[in-house]
Design a protein around this motif. Structure first.
Motif: not given
Ligand code: M6R
Length: 365
Positions: A56-59, A102-106, A155-156, A163, A240-241, A244
């Motif tokens: 999702c999103g940035t990932a 792919v996910s930052q938070s998981g 914001a990621s 990643q 997106l950046k 947001e």
């Molecule tokens: O934790 P995740 O990488 O799964 O999150 C995905 C998106 O919610 C996240 O990248 C979102 O788009 C950010 N706010 C982008 O800056």
């Protein structure tokens, strides 16, 4: 701790050379000039029929860059979708398929649901995650960690480039295993990846120019970002950046789609930000810029010295990044679009680290 920075986002942008280097140290053997993955995959790259990337999103945009890499470097067919579409489409999946999350938070609910769907449908399941204790990391068969450290800003930024560093390493590993890349190709690409921290340091030095540019962006209501090939996801990420954290309306488009609609928006007000390192398709992007210029549009070009010399188009600003092999450009071009969004938001006076309506991790559908 924000250190001397005004916002976590600024700190995280500036941490990128270090955390990209730290992440790559777990994937590259720079002395031997080869990829050395931190974990042995439970699947064989050579026998895969398809890779499905879900995020999702940035990932998701990181995954979209990876699609270009896996197809080009490993000749591996890739499908990619945002998790919220993927899971409800219930797509048919091949017998020998790898699904990569792919996910930052998981913890992103839709991404996790997509993972469970793929597991239930016999896919090999891999994840690129930043939080090693997360649900996605626990449920995947194999985890390729990003070592970005905790990312606090909503914001990621550093998670995205880490990643990309991991995904590029995986694409090279896949390319070797599938016999599409030779030892010399691997050496060249590993060297290029090893140069990334230094290239990002140089790019961060463009910040004073970006601050000046942000003053222009802060005055407008709409911004269009264009890119082709692997710069297309960076255009999407830039838009997106900006939206947001500054709440300025921005759209990212594949440059070739310009004449299929968005060209109607071109006027003397809306900035058109073009992400275009000098590569095999640079000339194609130049023709899109000519279409914009012919209609009085204001172009802001992010390119390198060769691109700046070759782009025969009047621009409002041309920001020249260091020269680099085109494969690694998405990682480096992500940085100026992050800085531009950040400084625009600061000028707009928004809550940069906690933008309205947004949560750091989206654990509801
Ligand atoms: O934790 P995740 O990488 O799964 O999150 C995905 C998106 O919610 C996240 O990248 C979102 O788009 C950010 N706010 C982008 O800056």
């Amino acid at each position: 701790d924000r250190g001397n920075y005004r916002h976590f986002m600024a700190k995280e942008i500036h941490e990128q050379p270090e955390v990209i280097g730290h992440t790559l140290a777990h994937y590259l053997d720079l002395t031997a000039g080869c990829i050395r993955l931190p974990v042995t995959p439970s699947f064989d790259w050579a026998s895969l029929d398809r890779l499905s990337i879900v995020a999702c999103g940035t990932a998701y945009y990181a995954g979209l860059v990876a699609k270009y890499w896996f197809e080009r470097l490993a000749r591996l067919p890739v499908e990619i979708d945002v998790a919220s579409e993927f899971r409800y489409r219930e797509p048919p999946l091949p017998k020998n398929g790898l699904a990569l999350f792919v996910s930052q938070s998981g913890e992103t609910a839709d991404t996790l649901a997509g993972l469970r769907y793929c597991k239930a449908h016999g896919q090999h399941v891999a994840a690129v995650v930043n939080v090693p204790t997360s649900s996605i990391a626990r449920e995947a068969d194999v985890v390729f960690p990003t070592l970005a450290g905790p990312e606090i800003g909503v914001a990621s930024t550093k998670a995205f480039t880490c990643q990309l560093a991991v995904l590029a390493s995986l694409a090279v590993a896949a390319g070797r295993a599938r016999g599409h890349l030779g030892i010399d190709d691997e050496k060249r690409l590993v060297r290029a990846l090893g140069d990334l921290p230094g290239l990002v340091v140089k790019t961060l030095r463009l910040e004073p120019r970006i601050v000046r540019l942000a003053r222009e962006i802060a005055k407008v209501e709409d911004v269009l970002y264009l890119g082709r090939g692997s710069s297309y996801p960076i255009a999407l990420e830039g838009a997106l950046k900006l939206k947001e954290i500054s709440y300025i309306h921005a759209e990212g488009y594949a440059a070739g789609e310009l004449k299929h609609g968005p060209i109607a928006l071109i006027d003397e007000v809306m900035p058109v930000i073009v992400i275009a390192p000098f590569d095999a398709i640079f000339e194609k992007t130049v023709s899109n810029m000519q279409e914009v210029a012919a209609r009085g549009g204001r172009i802001i070009l992010f390119t390198d010295s060769r691109g700046a010399a070759a782009a025969s188009v009047p621009t409002l600003e041309t920001i020249v990044l260091p020269d680099m092999p085109s494969e690694i450009a998405p990682l480096v071009y992500a940085v100026p679009v992050q800085m531009l969004a950040y400084h625009t938001a600061v000028l707009m006076g928004t809550d940069v680290d906690q933008p309205r309506n947004l949560a750091k991790s989206v654990t509801v559908e």
